[in-house]
Design an enzyme around this catalytic site. Sequence first.
Site: not given
Ligand code: NAD
Length: 391
Positions: A51, A76, A232
Amino acid sequence: MALEVLKLRGRGFIALNAHPVGCLEEVRGQFAVASSIDGPPVPGTALVIGASTGYGLASRICAASAGMSTIGVMLERPAQGTRTASAGWYNTAAFHELATGTHRTFNADAFADATKVDVVDAIAALEPAGLLIYSLASPVRTDPDTAELYKSALKPIGVTHTTRTIDLDREAIREVTIEPATDEEIRSTVAVMGGDDLERWVDALLASGALRADAAVIAYSYIGPEVTWPIYRHGTVGRAKEHLEVAIARVNERMRASGGRAFVSVNKAIATQASTAIPAVPLYMSLLFKVMKAKDVHEGAIEQIVRLFDQLGHSGSLNLDADGRLRLDDREMRADIQEAVATLWTVIDTEHLAMQSDFEGFRRDFHRLFGFDVSGVDYDVAVETDIALPA
Ligand code: NAD
């Protein structure tokens, strides 16, 4: 007190510090966009796993803006000695400062059973969750049954892949060659980023009555254009996402009879800590942003999740594809946009990077993830870096 003047430290796509005031202003900006949300799309508490940054943070902001209580799970780092906290920590402090209503944050390993127990206990003091959003992006996972440590890999499967990518240090386009993943790397990536943990969450929540039988369960995914598929969609992460989709279908099957639903939301490519680590993707995003901005359809995470909430609140209006996935990437994948990006992809070179792509916009988005390069923030002023989260 730990007052410090902060400048971005890091190299390439790695940032070593974060700016608390910049993060606060970024979160404030997302709240402003989400203010258009008109009430909760579903009843109950919103539980967001992952989150603190990216799509999960945007989801939590939308839920709070809709008037829902939220529980956020993240991993975090607080400020320690001369190190600032991580961006996700500051974002979450900002979230608690700006959100009204009841919100609890767990800074704990989402993959651990103990975290699930703590969250279930916390939900007992609130309404059961009516919305579960699964937005984890993690490099590692410890198996709760065997204690095996799985590490995810970003690799093609079955082929050696050479692709163009941006070297951020040199601001140059170069080629990288990535060897195919071993069977062990594929298995490990699926164990980290696949659907096992999501199903464990659903099991734990349903067994304890912490998830409404008619809840919406949503996991985020990405598909993107063919130029990124070898690394990917057809690579290790794509294999994990397929596994996640199968898990979501099982959860959907399980909850359907009681009015619940589970689906994958395929979101647009945006700069996040997770996405900038994928070879070829930063170059693709620099071209995509150029084209989408020119056509006035560019979006960040928050604009898309506002659309998701809007669709969720009006049952029957979900923009699902033939495989039952919500397509928030519909604008990214529009034929005219993909054709323009594909044309630029074949001609782009280092000399024309600034002119033919939105590399500047992409790099600024990357800096803003850490609270730098944010409009209106004076980076010559010393700021408090040691910021506590609510107990
Ligand atoms: P991000 O790196 O911004 O966020 C990851 C989150 O996961 C953070 O809140 C982090 O604290 C949390 N986290 C990581 N390991 C953890 C653990 N062990 N325990 C608790 N929390 C943990 O990632 P994002 O890019 O927002 O990706 C989130 C989802 O969205 C993924 O499934 C990704 O595939 C999907 N997504 C991302 C994109 C993109 O371009 N960034 C596009 C489409 C879909």
